[in-house]
Design a protein around this motif. Sequence first.
Motif, PDB file in Angstrom:
ATOM      1  N   PRO A  72       0.938  -0.993  -0.257  1.00 16.37           N
ATOM      2  CA  PRO A  72      -0.071  -0.135   0.105  1.00 16.37           C
ATOM      3  C   PRO A  72       0.868   1.237   0.077  1.00 16.37           C
ATOM      4  O   PRO A  72       1.704   1.176   0.735  1.00 16.37           O
ATOM      5  CB  PRO A  72      -0.761  -0.094   1.393  1.00 16.37           C
ATOM      6  N   LYS A  98       0.299   2.140  10.319  1.00 14.32           N
ATOM      7  CA  LYS A  98       0.448   0.989   9.487  1.00 14.32           C
ATOM      8  C   LYS A  98       1.875   1.076   8.741  1.00 14.32           C
ATOM      9  O   LYS A  98       2.086   1.762   7.914  1.00 14.32           O
ATOM     10  CB  LYS A  98      -0.753   1.623   8.048  1.00 14.32           C
ATOM     11  N   VAL A 142       2.769   0.684   4.819  1.00 17.38           N
ATOM     12  CA  VAL A 142       2.423   1.685   3.722  1.00 17.38           C
ATOM     13  C   VAL A 142       3.967   2.569   3.502  1.00 17.38           C
ATOM     14  O   VAL A 142       4.587   2.896   4.387  1.00 17.38           O
ATOM     15  CB  VAL A 142       1.475   2.762   4.589  1.00 17.38           C
ATOM     16  N   ALA A 178      -3.645   7.967  -3.084  1.00 11.71           N
ATOM     17  CA  ALA A 178      -3.359   6.768  -1.830  1.00 11.71           C
ATOM     18  C   ALA A 178      -3.630   5.517  -3.034  1.00 11.71           C
ATOM     19  O   ALA A 178      -4.747   5.459  -3.432  1.00 11.71           O
ATOM     20  CB  ALA A 178      -4.304   6.933  -0.819  1.00 11.71           C
ATOM     21  N   PRO A 199      -4.363   1.858  -1.991  1.00  8.13           N
ATOM     22  CA  PRO A 199      -4.643   0.873  -0.895  1.00  8.13           C
ATOM     23  C   PRO A 199      -4.204  -0.600  -1.235  1.00  8.13           C
ATOM     24  O   PRO A 199      -3.648  -1.449  -0.219  1.00  8.13           O
ATOM     25  CB  PRO A 199      -5.917   0.820  -0.792  1.00  8.13           C
ATOM     26  N   SER A 200      -3.947  -0.965  -2.509  1.00  8.42           N
ATOM     27  CA  SER A 200      -3.495  -2.253  -2.912  1.00  8.42           C
ATOM     28  C   SER A 200      -2.784  -2.165  -4.350  1.00  8.42           C
ATOM     29  O   SER A 200      -3.166  -1.145  -5.010  1.00  8.42           O
ATOM     30  CB  SER A 200      -4.514  -3.375  -2.740  1.00  8.42           C
ATOM     31  N   LEU A 221      -6.633   4.342   2.652  1.00 10.86           N
ATOM     32  CA  LEU A 221      -5.679   3.033   2.717  1.00 10.86           C
ATOM     33  C   LEU A 221      -6.466   1.877   3.174  1.00 10.86           C
ATOM     34  O   LEU A 221      -5.838   0.889   3.111  1.00 10.86           O
ATOM     35  CB  LEU A 221      -4.561   3.453   3.260  1.00 10.86           C
ATOM     36  N   ARG A 222      -7.718   2.196   3.731  1.00  8.44           N
ATOM     37  CA  ARG A 222      -8.513   0.889   4.317  1.00  8.44           C
ATOM     38  C   ARG A 222      -8.408  -0.318   3.349  1.00  8.44           C
ATOM     39  O   ARG A 222      -8.851   0.076   2.004  1.00  8.44           O
ATOM     40  CB  ARG A 222      -9.655   1.139   4.812  1.00  8.44           C
ATOM     41  N   SER A 223      -8.198  -1.566   3.502  1.00  5.44           N
ATOM     42  CA  SER A 223      -8.652  -2.621   2.754  1.00  5.44           C
ATOM     43  C   SER A 223     -10.259  -2.876   2.765  1.00  5.44           C
ATOM     44  O   SER A 223     -10.805  -2.267   3.590  1.00  5.44           O
ATOM     45  CB  SER A 223      -8.053  -3.852   3.315  1.00  5.44           C
ATOM     46  N   GLU A 241     -11.248  -4.099   6.223  1.00  4.93           N
ATOM     47  CA  GLU A 241     -11.237  -3.066   6.840  1.00  4.93           C
ATOM     48  C   GLU A 241     -12.502  -2.117   6.863  1.00  4.93           C
ATOM     49  O   GLU A 241     -13.195  -1.728   7.965  1.00  4.93           O
ATOM     50  CB  GLU A 241     -10.018  -2.107   6.977  1.00  4.93           C
TER      51      GLU A 241
END
Length: 233
Positions: A63, A94, A97, A124, A126-127, A153-155, A158
């Motif tokens: 991330p 995190k 990151v 951002a 995230p993945s 950035l939350r999955s 999350e």
Amino acid sequence: MAYSAYYFGVAVLLFISMSTWITNIHAAQTPISGESYLYNTEDSSPVLDHGLSGNDFSKSTSPKVVEFYDPRCGACQAFKSNYIEVAKKVQAQKPNVEFYGVSCEAYPFICEANGGTRVPRIYAFPSVDAGGIEVPKGAGTIYFLSSRLMKALRSPEEIAADGEKLAVDIEATKRNLMGKDDSADGESGEANGLSDLTNELSEDEDSGSEDGSAGEDELSEDEDEDQDESEDS
């Protein structure tokens, strides 16, 4: 001869096109100079400048957060220290990151491919599979920007967990509000009962006062009669 001239012209155009394409690729991948970067100093950690020391945000599988900047932009220069602090704050929660900076002077084609030349601009990722999410820089306040990045950035897991927690919090809030309403009704009933009791006591006192006054009047009349009889005798 006509065909030869035609093919020669086509060959020349192809050569020019290939030369231009190679030049653009070279320009997009080759650093210009140290002045073309903001995060090329030791105090820039943990922010990595794309293109320096083998740093390549496009190949990272972690991330990541990427700032697109112009090293000669006053707002970008002023934001540099805040971006570094934001990176430290987010990584404290995190650690996986990564934070990058991309110089739009050194890599204009990368900047254009990621939203244009407006700077400073923050994305951002995230993945690996997720596209970039532009995160408003706002006034550059470290706390609020860090919070916005943490959300971006939350999955998916999350995000789902946060949704469930929010639903539970909303339900708890509703129950609390209903409990307060019931409590308020009970208190209102108690207050009304107390008021009625007070009124009854007040009426009893008034009644007692009237009875007492009547009794005093009777005693006074008896005393007057006794005095009259005494005078007659």
